[in-house]
Design a protein around this motif. Sequence first.
Motif, PDB file in Angstrom:
ATOM      1  N   UNK A  10       0.848  -1.186   0.000  1.00  0.00           N
ATOM      2  CA  UNK A  10       0.000   0.000   0.000  1.00  0.00           C
ATOM      3  C   UNK A  10       0.884   1.235   0.000  1.00  0.00           C
ATOM      4  N   UNK A  11       0.382   2.316  -0.546  1.00  0.00           N
ATOM      5  CA  UNK A  11       1.120   3.580  -0.552  1.00  0.00           C
ATOM      6  C   UNK A  11       1.381   4.063   0.869  1.00  0.00           C
ATOM      7  N   UNK A  12       0.601   3.561   1.837  1.00  0.00           N
ATOM      8  CA  UNK A  12       0.760   3.935   3.243  1.00  0.00           C
ATOM      9  C   UNK A  12       1.767   3.041   3.970  1.00  0.00           C
ATOM     10  N   UNK A  13       2.521   2.232   3.216  1.00  0.00           N
ATOM     11  CA  UNK A  13       3.681   1.465   3.703  1.00  0.00           C
ATOM     12  C   UNK A  13       3.343   0.181   4.460  1.00  0.00           C
ATOM     13  N   UNK A  14       2.187  -0.399   4.169  1.00  0.00           N
ATOM     14  CA  UNK A  14       1.880  -1.727   4.677  1.00  0.00           C
ATOM     15  C   UNK A  14       2.175  -2.747   3.571  1.00  0.00           C
ATOM     16  N   UNK A  29       9.847  -2.379   5.333  1.00  0.00           N
ATOM     17  CA  UNK A  29      11.146  -1.996   5.888  1.00  0.00           C
ATOM     18  C   UNK A  29      11.303  -0.477   5.857  1.00  0.00           C
ATOM     19  N   UNK A  30      10.826   0.140   4.783  1.00  0.00           N
ATOM     20  CA  UNK A  30      10.872   1.606   4.682  1.00  0.00           C
ATOM     21  C   UNK A  30      10.118   2.245   5.845  1.00  0.00           C
ATOM     22  N   UNK A 112      -5.716  -5.614  -6.712  1.00  0.00           N
ATOM     23  CA  UNK A 112      -5.668  -4.189  -7.056  1.00  0.00           C
ATOM     24  C   UNK A 112      -4.641  -3.413  -6.224  1.00  0.00           C
ATOM     25  N   UNK A 113      -3.977  -4.088  -5.296  1.00  0.00           N
ATOM     26  CA  UNK A 113      -2.960  -3.420  -4.474  1.00  0.00           C
ATOM     27  C   UNK A 113      -1.673  -3.267  -5.286  1.00  0.00           C
ATOM     28  N   UNK A 114      -0.749  -2.484  -4.769  1.00  0.00           N
ATOM     29  CA  UNK A 114       0.496  -2.184  -5.488  1.00  0.00           C
ATOM     30  C   UNK A 114       1.441  -3.385  -5.542  1.00  0.00           C
ATOM     31  N   UNK A 119       5.211   0.059  -5.690  1.00  0.00           N
ATOM     32  CA  UNK A 119       5.437   0.646  -4.370  1.00  0.00           C
ATOM     33  C   UNK A 119       6.803   1.357  -4.333  1.00  0.00           C
ATOM     34  N   UNK A 120       7.830   0.674  -4.824  1.00  0.00           N
ATOM     35  CA  UNK A 120       9.174   1.254  -4.835  1.00  0.00           C
ATOM     36  C   UNK A 120       9.218   2.542  -5.658  1.00  0.00           C
TER      37      UNK A 120
END
Length: 124
Positions: A10-14, A29-30, A112-114, A119-120
Amino acid sequence: MQLPDDRKYLATHEWVKKEGDLLVVGITDFAQDQLGDLVFVGEFTVGSQLAAGDTAGVVESVKAASDIYAPVAGQLVEFNTKLEDGPDMLNEVPYETWIFKLKPDNAADFEHLLSGQDYAAQLD
């Protein structure tokens, strides 16, 4: 940055990984790197019905608190209680440490998720 390709993001880092008919959710990790040393993971309510993008719970570090979001609509069916005493597991092995499990209302929503590549790209 290495991103496991057996999951979506996810763009929210999950990160989100399929496990049978459930989705397992953790943080990237980010995300753990940006947050710093995690000191609390909680406020996840097992049995709660969530819409995609709803706050599922929270992680807190020495730097900040951050909401953790539901990747898709569904029911939160399990919280990783090991994180109550060991939130630092998310710092040490973020891709091996899950936070919660979700039973999706529509399993196809996962697709539909990244991707890891998408994401990167949004981190640059």
